[in-house]
Design a protein around this motif. Structure first.
Motif, PDB file in Angstrom:
ATOM      1  N   ILE A  16     -12.848  -7.271   7.259  1.00  0.00           N
ATOM      2  CA  ILE A  16     -13.552  -7.129   6.086  1.00  0.00           C
ATOM      3  C   ILE A  16     -12.421  -6.893   4.966  1.00  0.00           C
ATOM      4  O   ILE A  16     -11.483  -6.261   5.048  1.00  0.00           O
ATOM      5  N   THR A  17     -13.194  -7.308   3.838  1.00  0.00           N
ATOM      6  CA  THR A  17     -12.491  -6.893   2.474  1.00  0.00           C
ATOM      7  C   THR A  17     -13.474  -5.360   1.738  1.00  0.00           C
ATOM      8  O   THR A  17     -14.536  -5.630   2.000  1.00  0.00           O
ATOM      9  N   VAL A  18     -12.797  -4.943   0.885  1.00  0.00           N
ATOM     10  CA  VAL A  18     -13.440  -3.721   0.336  1.00  0.00           C
ATOM     11  C   VAL A  18     -13.554  -4.149  -1.400  1.00  0.00           C
ATOM     12  O   VAL A  18     -12.690  -4.241  -2.025  1.00  0.00           O
ATOM     13  N   GLU A  19     -14.883  -4.170  -1.306  1.00  0.00           N
ATOM     14  CA  GLU A  19     -15.149  -4.452  -2.882  1.00  0.00           C
ATOM     15  C   GLU A  19     -14.629  -3.265  -3.814  1.00  0.00           C
ATOM     16  O   GLU A  19     -14.633  -1.980  -3.420  1.00  0.00           O
ATOM     17  N   GLY A  20     -13.939  -3.624  -4.999  1.00  0.00           N
ATOM     18  CA  GLY A  20     -13.725  -2.626  -5.876  1.00  0.00           C
ATOM     19  C   GLY A  20     -12.220  -2.179  -5.468  1.00  0.00           C
ATOM     20  O   GLY A  20     -11.856  -1.183  -6.260  1.00  0.00           O
ATOM     21  N   TRP A  21     -11.704  -2.604  -4.605  1.00  0.00           N
ATOM     22  CA  TRP A  21     -10.568  -1.623  -4.087  1.00  0.00           C
ATOM     23  C   TRP A  21      -9.209  -2.469  -4.457  1.00  0.00           C
ATOM     24  O   TRP A  21      -8.928  -3.533  -4.276  1.00  0.00           O
ATOM     25  N   ASN A  22      -8.452  -1.715  -5.232  1.00  0.00           N
ATOM     26  CA  ASN A  22      -7.426  -2.334  -6.028  1.00  0.00           C
ATOM     27  C   ASN A  22      -6.197  -1.201  -6.037  1.00  0.00           C
ATOM     28  O   ASN A  22      -5.995  -0.544  -6.743  1.00  0.00           O
ATOM     29  N   PRO A  23      -5.314  -1.063  -4.697  1.00  0.00           N
ATOM     30  CA  PRO A  23      -4.428  -0.259  -4.652  1.00  0.00           C
ATOM     31  C   PRO A  23      -3.450  -0.377  -5.693  1.00  0.00           C
ATOM     32  O   PRO A  23      -2.945   0.602  -6.079  1.00  0.00           O
ATOM     33  N   GLY A  24      -3.300  -1.419  -6.342  1.00  0.00           N
ATOM     34  CA  GLY A  24      -2.243  -1.357  -7.375  1.00  0.00           C
ATOM     35  C   GLY A  24      -2.626  -0.528  -8.358  1.00  0.00           C
ATOM     36  O   GLY A  24      -1.841  -0.037  -9.157  1.00  0.00           O
ATOM     37  N   ALA A  25      -3.798  -0.440  -8.837  1.00  0.00           N
ATOM     38  CA  ALA A  25      -4.204   0.479  -9.721  1.00  0.00           C
ATOM     39  C   ALA A  25      -4.463   1.864  -9.273  1.00  0.00           C
ATOM     40  O   ALA A  25      -4.605   2.871 -10.234  1.00  0.00           O
ATOM     41  N   MET A  26      -4.084   2.234  -8.205  1.00  0.00           N
ATOM     42  CA  MET A  26      -4.466   3.569  -7.617  1.00  0.00           C
ATOM     43  C   MET A  26      -3.021   4.371  -7.343  1.00  0.00           C
ATOM     44  O   MET A  26      -2.984   5.599  -7.347  1.00  0.00           O
ATOM     45  N   VAL A  27      -2.034   3.430  -6.880  1.00  0.00           N
ATOM     46  CA  VAL A  27      -0.971   4.131  -6.532  1.00  0.00           C
ATOM     47  C   VAL A  27      -0.001   4.372  -7.651  1.00  0.00           C
ATOM     48  O   VAL A  27      -0.272   4.004  -8.754  1.00  0.00           O
ATOM     49  N   THR A  28       1.070   5.296  -7.428  1.00  0.00           N
ATOM     50  CA  THR A  28       1.647   5.587  -8.694  1.00  0.00           C
ATOM     51  C   THR A  28       2.859   4.659  -8.848  1.00  0.00           C
ATOM     52  O   THR A  28       3.088   3.803  -7.922  1.00  0.00           O
ATOM     53  N   ALA A  29       3.414   4.899 -10.001  1.00  0.00           N
ATOM     54  CA  ALA A  29       4.274   3.619 -10.472  1.00  0.00           C
ATOM     55  C   ALA A  29       5.424   3.245  -9.363  1.00  0.00           C
ATOM     56  O   ALA A  29       5.914   2.210  -8.962  1.00  0.00           O
ATOM     57  N   ASP A  30       6.069   4.444  -8.866  1.00  0.00           N
ATOM     58  CA  ASP A  30       7.124   4.400  -7.858  1.00  0.00           C
ATOM     59  C   ASP A  30       6.594   3.799  -6.582  1.00  0.00           C
ATOM     60  O   ASP A  30       7.461   3.081  -5.670  1.00  0.00           O
ATOM     61  N   SER A  31       5.456   4.004  -6.291  1.00  0.00           N
ATOM     62  CA  SER A  31       4.938   3.490  -4.880  1.00  0.00           C
ATOM     63  C   SER A  31       4.111   2.011  -5.112  1.00  0.00           C
ATOM     64  O   SER A  31       3.489   1.494  -4.161  1.00  0.00           O
ATOM     65  N   ALA A  32       4.173   1.341  -6.336  1.00  0.00           N
ATOM     66  CA  ALA A  32       3.394   0.305  -6.822  1.00  0.00           C
ATOM     67  C   ALA A  32       3.411  -0.858  -5.894  1.00  0.00           C
ATOM     68  O   ALA A  32       4.773  -1.042  -5.391  1.00  0.00           O
ATOM     69  N   PRO A  33       2.349  -1.657  -5.717  1.00  0.00           N
ATOM     70  CA  PRO A  33       2.783  -2.916  -4.845  1.00  0.00           C
ATOM     71  C   PRO A  33       3.940  -3.779  -5.229  1.00  0.00           C
ATOM     72  O   PRO A  33       3.813  -4.029  -6.392  1.00  0.00           O
ATOM     73  N   ASP A  34       4.849  -4.353  -4.508  1.00  0.00           N
ATOM     74  CA  ASP A  34       5.820  -4.989  -4.853  1.00  0.00           C
ATOM     75  C   ASP A  34       5.574  -6.391  -3.980  1.00  0.00           C
ATOM     76  O   ASP A  34       4.719  -6.594  -3.370  1.00  0.00           O
ATOM     77  N   ALA A  35       6.571  -7.256  -4.508  1.00  0.00           N
ATOM     78  CA  ALA A  35       6.703  -8.465  -3.744  1.00  0.00           C
ATOM     79  C   ALA A  35       6.707  -8.259  -2.079  1.00  0.00           C
ATOM     80  O   ALA A  35       6.092  -9.221  -1.479  1.00  0.00           O
ATOM     81  N   ARG A  36       7.444  -7.447  -1.722  1.00  0.00           N
ATOM     82  CA  ARG A  36       7.693  -7.351  -0.360  1.00  0.00           C
ATOM     83  C   ARG A  36       6.186  -6.903   0.448  1.00  0.00           C
ATOM     84  O   ARG A  36       5.909  -7.478   1.630  1.00  0.00           O
TER      85      ARG A  36
END
Ligand code: AMP
Length: 484
Positions: free
Chosen positions: A375-395
Motif C-alpha cells: 500500500i501507499t501512505v497518503e501525505g507521506w513525503n519522506p523528502g520533506a521530513m528527513v534532514t538535509a544530509d539524509s535527504a533522498p538522493d538518486a540512489r
C-alpha cells in the motif's frame, strides 16, 4: 462458533458458569468446546491453539471443575494440586489472573511465581494452602531446591505455549520439573504450532492424548487485514510516527527485532509527541507491568515490544499491530499478528518492509499461503521530513523503484540487480526499464508511486493538523491506499 454448545451444556459446575457469565462470555470458543469435555474426562490432551483463541479458559475451566468435584481432604501449604508452566512472566501473570477470574465464586486458591522479583514474598505465600500454581520453570526449580515448594501432590500438569518454552531453551528445566512430579497425573500440552520438536516432547510426556486443533498450523486469522508499506530503513521511524498520528491509532503494538531497537524507537516516538513505552526482557518487572498497564488503560498509545516480551500479552481487542521490522522466523509473524483480531473482533497488521526484508516477506507469504498487499501512505513525503544530509538522493530513488518492481513481480532477490515490472511480468532484458526511467535525474523524488513514497498532495495536512478529526477506532482506511 457453534452456538448450540453452551458452557452449561458442557456440564461445568455452577460457580464456573456464574464466573463465565460475569466475564460476559456467551458461548465457548472452538478450542473451549473441544478441550473442555476432553479434560473433564480426565485424559491427556495435545492442543494446537494460539493465544487469543480462548485457550486459557479451555484448560482452566475443566481444571477448576475437577477441583470443585474432587476437593482435597486437607489442603496443604506449598503443595499445589495443579501446576501450569508458562514461558514468560507476562503470560504467567495473565494465566493466573484468568484462574482467579474463573475461580472467583469458589474457595480455590491460586498463586503466580516467576523470576526477576524478590523470592521472599513467594516463600511467604507458599506457607498458605494452595491449589493451582502458575509458574515459569526457572523460579519454580529454585523453590523446589530450597524445599519451599512440594510438587509431589501435582495431579494435573499444563504446559502452556510449549513451543515458545522450547524456543527459549527451557527443555532441560522442563525435564527437571517433570522428575519432581508424581508419575500418575493428567497432562495437557498447549502449543501454537506442532513442530517435530513439540511432537517428540509430547510423546515423552503425554499418554494416549486426545488432539484438538483450532487453527491450521501457521494460518492467520481472517479477521486480521494485513498490509505492507515498502520503505527505506532510515525512513521507518518517521513513517511510523506519521501513520500513527494521521490515522489516530490509540492502541498500537509495534514489534522490533531487538531490545535496543525497541528502546530507541519508543524514545523517538515520545520525541515526536506520541505516548510510547518499550517492553522487553531487560526491563525490570515493575517497568514492564507499568508499561503494560499504561497501554491497557489507554495512557500509552504505542507499546514497542520484542517478540519474546510480547508473547502472551493479553490485551482485549487490540486493533493494530505494526511490524517495524519483519521477524527472522516466519512463524513469529503469525504469532505477532495473532495479537490482533482476537475473540471475534477485527484487527489490522501493517509491516514496514525495506529491501533487505523482501526475502522474509516472501517466506511469510509462502508460510501463510497469502500474498500481502503493498500500500501507499497518503501525505507521506519522506523528502520533506528527513534532514538535509539524509535527504533522498538518486540512489535511494532507484532503490525504491526497484523495490516496487520486486514487490509487484513477486521476486525474492531484491537488490540483486534484476528488476520486475509494474504489472508483475518479468521484463525481457531488451525492454526499457520504465519504472526506473521515471527518475527525474535531479535527485528529488518524481511522481513515480513507489510504495511508501506517495508524493504529498499540495495542501496536505501537517502531521498535527488533523488531530481533532481522528477516528478513534484507528482504522487506517483514509490514509493507507492500495499501491495500484
Ligand atoms: P486466550 O487465548 O486464553 O489468551 O484468550 C483470549 C481472550 O479471549 C481473553 O481476553 C479472554 O478473556 C477472551 N475469551 C476467552 N473465552 C471467551 C469466550 N468464550 N467468549 C469471549 N471471549 C473469550
Amino acid at each position: 462458533m457453534d452456538t448450540s454448545i453452551t458452557f452449561a451444556s458442557l456440564g461445568l459446575a455452577e460457580p464456573l458458569l456464574r464466573a463465565v457469565h460475569d466475564a460476559g462470555y456467551t458461548h465457548p470458543t472452538p478450542i473451549q468446546a473441544q478441550a473442555i469435555p476432553r479434560v473433564m474426562e480426565g485424559g491427556d490432551l495435545l492442543a494446537a491453539a494460539q493465544t487469543g483463541t480462548g485457550k486459557t479458559a479451555g484448560f482452566t475451566l475443566p481444571i477448576l471443575h475437577y477441583l470443585i468435584k474432587n476437593p482435597a481432604a486437607s489442603r496443604q501449604a506449598g503443595r499445589p494440586r495443579v501446576l501450569v508452566l508458562t514461558p514468560t512472566r507476562e503470560l504467567t501473570a495473565q494465566v493466573e489472573e484468568s484462574v482467579r477470574l474463573y475461580s472467583q465464586h469458589t474457595q480455590i486458591r491460586s498463586m503466580v511465581m516467576f523470576g526477576g522479583v524478590n523470592i521472599n514474598p513467594q516463600i511467604a505465600a507458599l506457607k498458605k494452602p494452595l491449589d493451582i500454581l502458575v509458574a515459569t520453570p526457572g523460579r519454580l526449580l529454585d523453590h523446589a531446591q530450597q524445599k519451599t515448594l512440594d510438587l509431589s501432590g501435582v495431579e494435573i500438569l499444563v504446559l502452556d505455549e510449549a513451543d515458545r518454552m522450547l524456543d527459549m531453551g527451557f527443555i532441560h528445566d522442563i525435564r527437571r520439573v517433570l522428575r519432581l512430579l508424581p508419575a500418575k497425573r493428567q497432562n495437557l500440552l498447549f502449543s501454537a504450532t506442532f513442530s517435530d520438536e513439540i511432537r517428540s516432547l509430547a510423546q515423552g510426556i503425554l499418554r494416549n492424548p486426545g488432539e484438538v486443533s483450532v487453527a491450521r498450523r501457521n494460518t492467520t486469522s481472517e479477521l486480521v487485514s494485513q498490509q505492507v508499506v515498502m520503505t527505506e530503513q532510515s525512513h521507518k521511524r518517521d513513517l511510523l510516527s506519521h501513520i500513527i498520528r494521521e490515522s489516530g491509532w490509540h492502541q498500537v503494538l509495534v514489534f522490533t527485532r531487538t531490545k535496543h531497537g525497541a528502546n530507541r524507537l519508543a524514545e523517538k516516538l515520545v520525541k515526536d509527541g506520541l505516548t510510547a513505552a518499550a517492553i522487553h526482557g531487560n526491563k525490570s518487572q515493575a517497568a514492564r507491568t507499568k508499561a503494560l498497564s499504561g497501554f491497557k488503560d489507554g495512557k500509552v498509545a504505542v507499546l514497542v515490544a520484542t517478540d519474546i516480551a510480547a508473547r502472551g500479552l493479553d490485551i482485549d481487542q487490540l486493533p493494530q499491530v505494526v511490524n517495524f521490522e519483519l521477524p527472522n522466523v516466519p512463524e513469529d509473524y503469525v504469532h505477532r499478528i495473532g495479537r490482533t483480531g482476537r475473540a471475534g473482533s477485527t484487527g489490522s497488521a501493517l509491516s514496514l518492509v525495506d529491501s533487505s526484508e523482501i526475502k522474509l516477506l516472501r517466506a511469510i507469504e509462502r508460510l501463510t499461503k497469502q500474498t500481502i498487499a503493498p500500500i501507499t501512505v497518503e501525505g507521506w513525503n519522506p523528502g520533506a521530513m528527513v534532514t538535509a544530509d539524509s535527504a533522498p538522493d538518486a540512489r535511494e530513488k532507484r532503490a525504491l523503484a526497484r523495490l516496487e518492481g520486486d514487490l509487484r513481480g513477486g521476486r525474492q532477490d531484491a537488490g540483486a540487480g534484476r528488476s520486475g515490472s509494474r504489472d508483475g511480468r518479468r521484463r525481457p532484458s531488451s525492454e526499457p526499464r520504465q519504472s526506473q526511467d521515471n527518475r527525474r535525474g535531479d535527485g528529488r523524488r518524481s511522481d513515480a508511486r513507489a510504495p511508501g513514497n506517495r508524493p504529498a498532495r499540495s495542501g496536505s495536512a501537517a502531521p498535527t493538523a488533523r488531530r481533532d478529526a481522528r477516528p478513534q477506532g484507528g482504522r487506517p482506511a483514509a490514509l493507507l491506499h492500495k499501491a495500484d
